[in-house]
Design a protein around this motif. Structure first.
Motif, PDB file in Angstrom:
ATOM      1  N   GLY A 112       8.160   7.955  -2.043  1.00  8.58           N
ATOM      2  CA  GLY A 112       8.891   7.075  -3.016  1.00  8.58           C
ATOM      3  C   GLY A 112       8.764   5.456  -2.462  1.00  8.58           C
ATOM      4  N   CYS A 113       9.416   4.503  -3.014  1.00  9.61           N
ATOM      5  CA  CYS A 113       8.776   3.125  -3.013  1.00  9.61           C
ATOM      6  C   CYS A 113       9.989   2.227  -3.624  1.00  9.61           C
ATOM      7  CB  CYS A 113       7.659   2.791  -3.433  1.00  9.61           C
ATOM      8  SG  CYS A 113       7.441   2.943  -5.239  1.00  9.61           S
ATOM      9  N   TRP A 114      10.004   0.734  -3.458  1.00  8.88           N
ATOM     10  CA  TRP A 114      10.442  -0.362  -3.842  1.00  8.88           C
ATOM     11  C   TRP A 114       9.980  -1.560  -3.550  1.00  8.88           C
ATOM     12  CZ3 TRP A 114      12.338   1.508   0.466  1.00  8.88           C
ATOM     13  CH2 TRP A 114      12.607   0.469   1.595  1.00  8.88           C
ATOM     14  N   ALA A 150       5.698  -8.063  -6.486  1.00  9.11           N
ATOM     15  CA  ALA A 150       5.164  -6.787  -7.467  1.00  9.11           C
ATOM     16  C   ALA A 150       3.797  -7.502  -8.064  1.00  9.11           C
ATOM     17  CB  ALA A 150       5.898  -6.500  -8.605  1.00  9.11           C
ATOM     18  N   GLY A 151       2.965  -6.486  -8.507  1.00  3.99           N
ATOM     19  CA  GLY A 151       1.777  -7.009  -9.241  1.00  3.99           C
ATOM     20  C   GLY A 151       0.695  -7.207  -8.166  1.00  3.99           C
ATOM     21  N   LYS A 152       0.894  -6.776  -6.963  1.00  7.26           N
ATOM     22  CA  LYS A 152      -0.280  -7.329  -5.891  1.00  7.26           C
ATOM     23  C   LYS A 152      -0.980  -6.022  -5.540  1.00  7.26           C
ATOM     24  CE  LYS A 152       2.369 -11.529  -4.808  1.00  7.26           C
ATOM     25  NZ  LYS A 152       3.018 -12.070  -3.850  1.00  7.26           N
ATOM     26  N   ILE A 204       2.404  -1.810  -3.055  1.00  7.45           N
ATOM     27  CA  ILE A 204       2.824  -0.231  -3.095  1.00  7.45           C
ATOM     28  C   ILE A 204       1.724   0.672  -2.994  1.00  7.45           C
ATOM     29  CG2 ILE A 204       4.202   1.477  -4.196  1.00  7.45           C
ATOM     30  CD1 ILE A 204       5.893  -0.462  -2.521  1.00  7.45           C
ATOM     31  N   THR A 205       0.889   0.593  -3.914  1.00  4.34           N
ATOM     32  CA  THR A 205      -0.360   1.371  -3.758  1.00  4.34           C
ATOM     33  C   THR A 205      -0.942   1.639  -2.461  1.00  4.34           C
ATOM     34  OG1 THR A 205      -0.763   1.011  -6.132  1.00  4.34           O
ATOM     35  CG2 THR A 205      -2.698   1.929  -4.908  1.00  4.34           C
ATOM     36  N   ARG A 206      -1.352   0.306  -1.862  1.00  5.52           N
ATOM     37  CA  ARG A 206      -2.054   0.375  -0.602  1.00  5.52           C
ATOM     38  C   ARG A 206      -0.929   1.100   0.368  1.00  5.52           C
ATOM     39  NH1 ARG A 206      -3.249  -5.730   0.286  1.00  5.52           N
ATOM     40  NH2 ARG A 206      -2.092  -6.131  -1.868  1.00  5.52           N
ATOM     41  N   LYS A 251      11.063   6.363 -18.066  1.00  4.28           N
ATOM     42  CA  LYS A 251      11.112   4.869 -18.403  1.00  4.28           C
ATOM     43  C   LYS A 251      10.455   3.744 -17.272  1.00  4.28           C
ATOM     44  CE  LYS A 251      15.096   5.401 -21.214  1.00  4.28           C
ATOM     45  NZ  LYS A 251      16.582   5.400 -21.021  1.00  4.28           N
ATOM     46  N   ASN A 252      10.098   4.462 -16.250  1.00 11.07           N
ATOM     47  CA  ASN A 252       9.770   3.710 -15.038  1.00 11.07           C
ATOM     48  C   ASN A 252       8.046   3.435 -15.086  1.00 11.07           C
ATOM     49  OD1 ASN A 252       9.529   2.405 -12.845  1.00 11.07           O
ATOM     50  ND2 ASN A 252      10.764   3.275 -11.744  1.00 11.07           N
ATOM     51  N   LEU A 253       7.722   2.662 -15.978  1.00  8.98           N
ATOM     52  CA  LEU A 253       6.163   2.922 -16.126  1.00  8.98           C
ATOM     53  C   LEU A 253       5.366   2.084 -14.971  1.00  8.98           C
ATOM     54  CD1 LEU A 253       5.983   1.862 -19.864  1.00  8.98           C
ATOM     55  CD2 LEU A 253       6.108   3.917 -18.855  1.00  8.98           C
TER      56      LEU A 253
HETATM   57  C1  COA Z   1       7.835   0.975  -8.485  1.00  6.60           C
HETATM   58  C2  COA Z   1       7.240  -0.584  -8.100  1.00  6.60           C
HETATM   59  C3  COA Z   1       7.266  -0.685  -6.623  1.00  6.60           C
HETATM   60  C4  COA Z   1       5.761  -0.918  -8.595  1.00  6.60           C
HETATM   61  O1  COA Z   1       5.301  -2.265  -8.063  1.00  6.60           O
HETATM   62  P1  COA Z   1       3.997  -2.654  -8.532  1.00  6.60           P
HETATM   63  O2  COA Z   1       3.730  -4.135  -7.995  1.00  6.60           O
HETATM   64  O3  COA Z   1       3.682  -2.261 -10.016  1.00  6.60           O
HETATM   65  O4  COA Z   1       2.804  -1.550  -7.779  1.00  6.60           O
HETATM   66  P2  COA Z   1       1.840  -2.123  -6.765  1.00  6.60           P
HETATM   67  O5  COA Z   1       2.519  -2.918  -5.636  1.00  6.60           O
HETATM   68  O6  COA Z   1       0.885  -0.853  -6.566  1.00  6.60           O
HETATM   69  O7  COA Z   1       0.902  -3.040  -7.583  1.00  6.60           O
HETATM   70  C5  COA Z   1       0.262  -2.764  -8.624  1.00  6.60           C
HETATM   71  C6  COA Z   1      -0.166  -3.866  -9.602  1.00  6.60           C
HETATM   72  O8  COA Z   1      -0.630  -4.735  -8.745  1.00  6.60           O
HETATM   73  C7  COA Z   1      -2.100  -4.877  -9.464  1.00  6.60           C
HETATM   74  N1  COA Z   1      -3.126  -5.083  -8.194  1.00  6.60           N
HETATM   75  C8  COA Z   1      -3.470  -6.186  -7.702  1.00  6.60           C
HETATM   76  N2  COA Z   1      -4.207  -5.733  -6.723  1.00  6.60           N
HETATM   77  C9  COA Z   1      -4.367  -4.690  -6.431  1.00  6.60           C
HETATM   78  C10 COA Z   1      -4.781  -3.779  -5.406  1.00  6.60           C
HETATM   79  N3  COA Z   1      -5.496  -4.380  -4.238  1.00  6.60           N
HETATM   80  N4  COA Z   1      -4.433  -2.260  -5.588  1.00  6.60           N
HETATM   81  C11 COA Z   1      -3.753  -1.893  -6.577  1.00  6.60           C
HETATM   82  N5  COA Z   1      -3.240  -2.606  -7.272  1.00  6.60           N
HETATM   83  C12 COA Z   1      -3.578  -4.220  -7.328  1.00  6.60           C
HETATM   84  C13 COA Z   1      -2.322  -3.714 -10.278  1.00  6.60           C
HETATM   85  O9  COA Z   1      -3.412  -3.933 -10.974  1.00  6.60           O
HETATM   86  C14 COA Z   1      -1.007  -3.612 -10.964  1.00  6.60           C
HETATM   87  O10 COA Z   1      -0.635  -4.316 -11.643  1.00  6.60           O
HETATM   88  P3  COA Z   1      -0.262  -4.054 -13.279  1.00  6.60           P
HETATM   89  O11 COA Z   1       0.798  -3.021 -13.549  1.00  6.60           O
HETATM   90  O12 COA Z   1      -0.051  -5.236 -13.675  1.00  6.60           O
HETATM   91  O13 COA Z   1      -1.779  -3.387 -13.702  1.00  6.60           O
HETATM   92  C15 COA Z   1       8.167  -1.706  -8.633  1.00  6.60           C
HETATM   93  O14 COA Z   1       8.112  -1.772  -9.970  1.00  6.60           O
HETATM   94  C16 COA Z   1       9.482  -1.582  -8.297  1.00  6.60           C
HETATM   95  O15 COA Z   1      10.004  -1.880  -7.045  1.00  6.60           O
HETATM   96  N6  COA Z   1      10.283  -0.827  -8.907  1.00  6.60           N
HETATM   97  C17 COA Z   1      11.920  -1.035  -8.844  1.00  6.60           C
HETATM   98  C18 COA Z   1      11.958   0.156  -7.831  1.00  6.60           C
HETATM   99  C19 COA Z   1      11.506   1.532  -8.272  1.00  6.60           C
HETATM  100  O16 COA Z   1      11.774   1.698  -9.371  1.00  6.60           O
HETATM  101  N7  COA Z   1      11.035   2.354  -7.390  1.00  6.60           N
HETATM  102  C20 COA Z   1      10.208   3.361  -7.872  1.00  6.60           C
HETATM  103  C21 COA Z   1      10.970   4.666  -7.887  1.00  6.60           C
HETATM  104  S1  COA Z   1      10.322   6.140  -8.483  1.00  6.60           S
END
Ligand code: COA
Length: 185
Positions: free
Chosen positions: A97-99, A105-107, A110-112, A137-139
């Motif tokens: 899981g993650c937050w 966000a958007g960097k 989390i994926t890394r 709903k959590n796209l």
């Molecule tokens: C879920 C959550 C952690 C996702 O965050 P996120 O920033 O979208 O995920 P990442 O950190 O992996 O970043 C991905 C985004 O960065 C962009 N990105 C930029 N550089 C990147 C890289 N080197 N590698 C991957 N993605 C990159 C991607 O394109 C993506 O952007 P986009 O959604 O506009 O296409 C965040 O929305 C969150 O904290 N939500 C609230 C808590 C929650 O719901 N947690 C999950 C419970 S199931």
């Protein structure tokens, strides 16, 4: 003290432990609304005592090898984290899981970070399967699962009661051979 670099933007994955409860709470206060859109973490981390209790529960999970939690720091500020909510070494399964707070966000952080902990679970600990649960709903969370090469397995209907309403949960997973094949390509 120990940190894994998440790339050339200076972000780091580090242990997040009970002694850092104050820093954790301050971070959660910055992200409370954003983090709490779909998950109850901000409600669990409500004040200093509950922040410490949450981190202590993960320190205990780490000690019993049943879970892990790590923080993500960006330019020296705690901005989010990744975790194994469950970790069953004998059965070879875990749920990740993650937050993040919104500024991070958007960097791709989390994926890394997930790639680091899932790779550790599969390659060093020999796990066979890592699960990912996300509200339908959590796209952004579903997009992370997809970026991690996970496969959607199904939907648990109205299984999650949160702030008085029920939501559906998608289950995604990656198996060890799939993880290795994706790395090799
Ligand atoms: C879920 C959550 C952690 C996702 O965050 P996120 O920033 O979208 O995920 P990442 O950190 O992996 O970043 C991905 C985004 O960065 C962009 N990105 C930029 N550089 C990147 C890289 N080197 N590698 C991957 N993605 C990159 C991607 O394109 C993506 O952007 P986009 O959604 O506009 O296409 C965040 O929305 C969150 O904290 N939500 C609230 C808590 C929650 O719901 N947690 C999950 C419970 S199931």
């Amino acid at each position: 003290m120990f940190a894994i670099s998440l790339g050339d933007d200076g972000a780091e994955l580090r242990p997040l432990e009970p002694w850092q409860a104050e820093e954790f709470l301050t971070h959660m206060d910055r992200g409370r609304e954003f983090v709490g859109q779909h998950i109850g973490l901000p409600d669990v981390v409500a004040d200093l005592d509950s922040a410490r209790a949450y981190l202590t529960s993960y320190a205990e999970k780490a000690a019993s090898d049943t879970g892990r939690l790590y923080g993500i720091w960006s330019e020296g500020t705690l901005v989010g984290g990744v975790l194994f909510r469950t970790f069953d070494a004998a059965n070879g399964t875990a749920e990740a899981g993650c937050w993040l707070e919104p500024s991070a966000a958007g960097k791709g952080l989390i994926t890394r970070a997930c790639r680091v902990i899932i790779d550790w679970a599969i390659e060093e600990r020999g796990l066979h399967r890592v699960d990912w649960y996300a509200s339908t709903k959590n796209l952004p969370s579903i997009a992370v699962a997809r970026r991690l090469g996970m496969t959607k397995e199904g939907v648990l209907r109205e299984n999650y009661l949160y702030r008085g309403s029920r939501s559906d949960t998608e289950i995604w997973s990656v198996l060890a051979p799939e993880w290795r094949a994706a790395k090799a390509s």
